[in-house]
Design a protein around this motif. Structure first.
Motif, PDB file in Angstrom:
ATOM      1  N   TYR A 176     -48.423  49.453   9.576  1.00 60.40           N
ATOM      2  CA  TYR A 176     -47.768  48.796   8.447  1.00 60.40           C
ATOM      3  C   TYR A 176     -48.664  47.743   7.798  1.00 60.40           C
ATOM      4  N   ALA A 177     -49.678  47.271   8.530  1.00 61.40           N
ATOM      5  CA  ALA A 177     -50.532  46.188   8.028  1.00 61.40           C
ATOM      6  C   ALA A 177     -51.177  46.548   6.701  1.00 61.40           C
ATOM      7  N   ASP A 178     -51.506  47.819   6.500  1.00 61.65           N
ATOM      8  CA  ASP A 178     -52.100  48.276   5.245  1.00 61.65           C
ATOM      9  C   ASP A 178     -51.106  49.060   4.401  1.00 61.65           C
ATOM     10  N   ASN A 179     -49.810  48.733   4.576  1.00 60.96           N
ATOM     11  CA  ASN A 179     -48.745  49.404   3.814  1.00 60.96           C
ATOM     12  C   ASN A 179     -48.790  50.923   3.991  1.00 60.96           C
ATOM     13  N   PHE A 180     -49.039  51.332   5.245  1.00 59.27           N
ATOM     14  CA  PHE A 180     -49.071  52.754   5.606  1.00 59.27           C
ATOM     15  C   PHE A 180     -50.068  53.525   4.740  1.00 59.27           C
ATOM     16  N   HIS A 181     -51.213  52.901   4.494  1.00 58.29           N
ATOM     17  CA  HIS A 181     -52.287  53.584   3.769  1.00 58.29           C
ATOM     18  C   HIS A 181     -52.775  54.771   4.587  1.00 58.29           C
ATOM     19  N   THR A 182     -53.229  55.829   3.887  1.00 58.75           N
ATOM     20  CA  THR A 182     -53.597  57.067   4.572  1.00 58.75           C
ATOM     21  C   THR A 182     -54.688  56.846   5.601  1.00 58.75           C
ATOM     22  N   ASP A 183     -55.769  56.133   5.215  1.00 56.77           N
ATOM     23  CA  ASP A 183     -56.859  55.893   6.149  1.00 56.77           C
ATOM     24  C   ASP A 183     -56.396  55.081   7.354  1.00 56.77           C
ATOM     25  N   SER A 184     -55.504  54.113   7.113  1.00 63.13           N
ATOM     26  CA  SER A 184     -55.012  53.290   8.206  1.00 63.13           C
ATOM     27  C   SER A 184     -54.189  54.119   9.186  1.00 63.13           C
ATOM     28  N   ILE A 185     -53.307  54.970   8.661  1.00 63.29           N
ATOM     29  CA  ILE A 185     -52.471  55.806   9.532  1.00 63.29           C
ATOM     30  C   ILE A 185     -53.325  56.768  10.328  1.00 63.29           C
ATOM     31  N   VAL A 186     -54.327  57.369   9.665  1.00 63.18           N
ATOM     32  CA  VAL A 186     -55.213  58.300  10.364  1.00 63.18           C
ATOM     33  C   VAL A 186     -56.006  57.572  11.449  1.00 63.18           C
ATOM     34  N   GLY A 187     -56.514  56.381  11.123  1.00 60.97           N
ATOM     35  CA  GLY A 187     -57.246  55.601  12.115  1.00 60.97           C
ATOM     36  C   GLY A 187     -56.381  55.212  13.302  1.00 60.97           C
ATOM     37  N   VAL A 188     -55.137  54.787  13.025  1.00 58.84           N
ATOM     38  CA  VAL A 188     -54.219  54.445  14.107  1.00 58.84           C
ATOM     39  C   VAL A 188     -53.919  55.675  14.961  1.00 58.84           C
ATOM     40  N   ALA A 189     -53.749  56.831  14.307  1.00 56.97           N
ATOM     41  CA  ALA A 189     -53.485  58.070  15.051  1.00 56.97           C
ATOM     42  C   ALA A 189     -54.661  58.429  15.958  1.00 56.97           C
ATOM     43  N   PHE A 190     -55.884  58.272  15.461  1.00 58.84           N
ATOM     44  CA  PHE A 190     -57.065  58.550  16.287  1.00 58.84           C
ATOM     45  C   PHE A 190     -57.138  57.602  17.489  1.00 58.84           C
ATOM     46  N   ALA A 191     -56.894  56.310  17.237  1.00 58.94           N
ATOM     47  CA  ALA A 191     -56.971  55.327  18.326  1.00 58.94           C
ATOM     48  C   ALA A 191     -55.883  55.569  19.372  1.00 58.94           C
ATOM     49  N   VAL A 192     -54.671  55.864  18.915  1.00 54.27           N
ATOM     50  CA  VAL A 192     -53.581  56.152  19.855  1.00 54.27           C
ATOM     51  C   VAL A 192     -53.849  57.444  20.612  1.00 54.27           C
ATOM     52  N   GLY A 193     -54.420  58.441  19.920  1.00 57.47           N
ATOM     53  CA  GLY A 193     -54.793  59.679  20.606  1.00 57.47           C
ATOM     54  C   GLY A 193     -55.847  59.435  21.672  1.00 57.47           C
ATOM     55  N   SER A 194     -56.814  58.574  21.378  1.00 58.39           N
ATOM     56  CA  SER A 194     -57.827  58.223  22.370  1.00 58.39           C
ATOM     57  C   SER A 194     -57.200  57.522  23.567  1.00 58.39           C
ATOM     58  N   ALA A 195     -56.267  56.606  23.315  1.00 63.70           N
ATOM     59  CA  ALA A 195     -55.583  55.921  24.410  1.00 63.70           C
ATOM     60  C   ALA A 195     -54.745  56.895  25.239  1.00 63.70           C
ATOM     61  N   SER A 196     -54.132  57.885  24.584  1.00 65.70           N
ATOM     62  CA  SER A 196     -53.295  58.853  25.289  1.00 65.70           C
ATOM     63  C   SER A 196     -54.127  59.745  26.198  1.00 65.70           C
ATOM     64  N   THR A 197     -55.244  60.262  25.691  1.00 68.07           N
ATOM     65  CA  THR A 197     -56.097  61.109  26.516  1.00 68.07           C
ATOM     66  C   THR A 197     -56.718  60.311  27.666  1.00 68.07           C
ATOM     67  N   SER A 198     -57.035  59.043  27.415  1.00 69.20           N
ATOM     68  CA  SER A 198     -57.543  58.192  28.489  1.00 69.20           C
ATOM     69  C   SER A 198     -56.491  57.979  29.569  1.00 69.20           C
ATOM     70  N   ALA A 199     -55.232  57.778  29.155  1.00 65.43           N
ATOM     71  CA  ALA A 199     -54.150  57.602  30.129  1.00 65.43           C
ATOM     72  C   ALA A 199     -53.939  58.871  30.955  1.00 65.43           C
ATOM     73  N   LEU A 200     -53.967  60.025  30.295  1.00 68.80           N
ATOM     74  CA  LEU A 200     -53.811  61.285  31.020  1.00 68.80           C
ATOM     75  C   LEU A 200     -54.957  61.499  31.998  1.00 68.80           C
ATOM     76  N   TYR A 201     -56.164  61.128  31.593  1.00 66.73           N
ATOM     77  CA  TYR A 201     -57.336  61.223  32.480  1.00 66.73           C
ATOM     78  C   TYR A 201     -57.129  60.376  33.735  1.00 66.73           C
ATOM     79  N   LYS A 202     -56.645  59.149  33.565  1.00 69.09           N
ATOM     80  CA  LYS A 202     -56.480  58.246  34.702  1.00 69.09           C
ATOM     81  C   LYS A 202     -55.388  58.735  35.647  1.00 69.09           C
TER      82      LYS A 202
END
Length: 289
Positions: free
Chosen positions: A89-115
């Motif tokens: 929401y910080a960038d008013n749901f700008h496309t690049d911001s949402i995509v970046g957040v999705a990538f970061a959350v995806g990275s955190a999710s795969t890291s959690a599954l790895y652990k």
């Protein structure tokens, strides 16, 4: 002895592929999604969002490993999800911001599954077993994952410039730091306490923020700053031990007992002082029946 973590027969070709392939794929996805997130967001935002992996580890451990349910960690998971939404929401749901957040959350999710899978497979491994497994994983990456950049190049997903134009200094520096990071994380968990490694992870957020402010001159909005604080607080709540409530109650009871003892000592001292003054004045106190 260390190869027995793969089974009684040791490390066979079948077990080599079966055990290392899932971990290699997950770790490669973690790194690749993290780098993609850095293209869309600042290092501070990405490091803060990556701290959500602790909440994902708890949720997966609760479901898969049947770990103990803790209400405070559910609150921490909710705080992590709230921080993710606030970051988008910080960038008013700008496309690049949402995509970046999705990538970061995806990275955190795969890291959690790895652990979680690492815990299921290795359990309480010693230093030799952990080193053996990580070395085997690196050998698998060298054989199979090294073809991934070539595949991405020919499928036009990634573009390579000339080798002379590549920033070899940055690449070598990042590779050295990444190698050091992996060694310290995997060996540090075995030799020290996991909480120390987790604290080091959350300290990367203010470190990246300082670099972004000084070098990149990034201006943090109030919403983005609040989202980072919420995620970090949720991460710190995840670090509470399972017996944190019992430890807290024992600490409070010990404080109460100490306070009562001091109160009794004060009353005793004041009574002795009054008796001494009475004797000094020549008065005698007569007890009543």
């Amino acid at each position: 002895e260390c190869s027995r973590i793969f089974g009684e027969d040791g490390l066979t070709l079948k077990l080599f592929l079966k055990r290392t392939a899932p971990f290699s794929i997950l770790w490669t996805l973690t790194n690749y999604l993290y780098l993609l997130a850095l293209k869309k967001l600042t290092a501070t935002d990405v490091s803060a969002l990556f701290c959500c992996n602790k909440a994902f580890v708890f949720l997966l451990s609760w479901i898969v490993l049947k770990d103990r349910f803790m209400g405070v960690r559910i609150v921490a998971a909710i705080m992590a999800i709230t921080g993710i939404v606030m970051m988008a929401y910080a960038d008013n749901f700008h496309t690049d911001s949402i995509v970046g957040v999705a990538f970061a959350v995806g990275s955190a999710s795969t890291s959690a599954l790895y652990k979680v899978l690492f815990k299921m497979f290795l359990g309480s491994a010693n230093l030799g077993e952990a080193a053996h497994f990580v070395s085997t994983l690196g050998f698998f990456n060298l054989i199979f994952i090294s073809f991934t950049p070539v595949i991405l190049y020919f499928t036009k997903v990634e573009h390579w410039s000339s080798f002379a134009a590549l920033p070899w200094g940055y690449l070598c520096g990042m590779a050295g730091l990444w190698l050091t990071f992996n060694i310290l994380v995997n060996v540090g968990v075995v030799l020290t306490y996991p909480i120390l490694i987790s604290i080091g992870t959350v300290l990367s957020v203010p470190g990246n923020a300082a670099v972004d402010l000084l070098k990149q001159e990034v201006i943090f909005s109030v919403v983005r700053l609040a989202a980072t604080i919420v995620i970090c607080l949720g991460f710190l709540l995840m670090l509470l031990p399972e017996e944190w409530d019992e430890i807290t109650l024992r600490f409070i009871n010990s404080l109460k007992e100490k306070k009562n003892e001091e109160h009794v000592d004060d009353i005793t001292d004041s009574s002795a002082h009054l008796r001494s003054r009475s004797r000094a004045n020549g008065t005698v106190s007569i007890p009543l029946a």
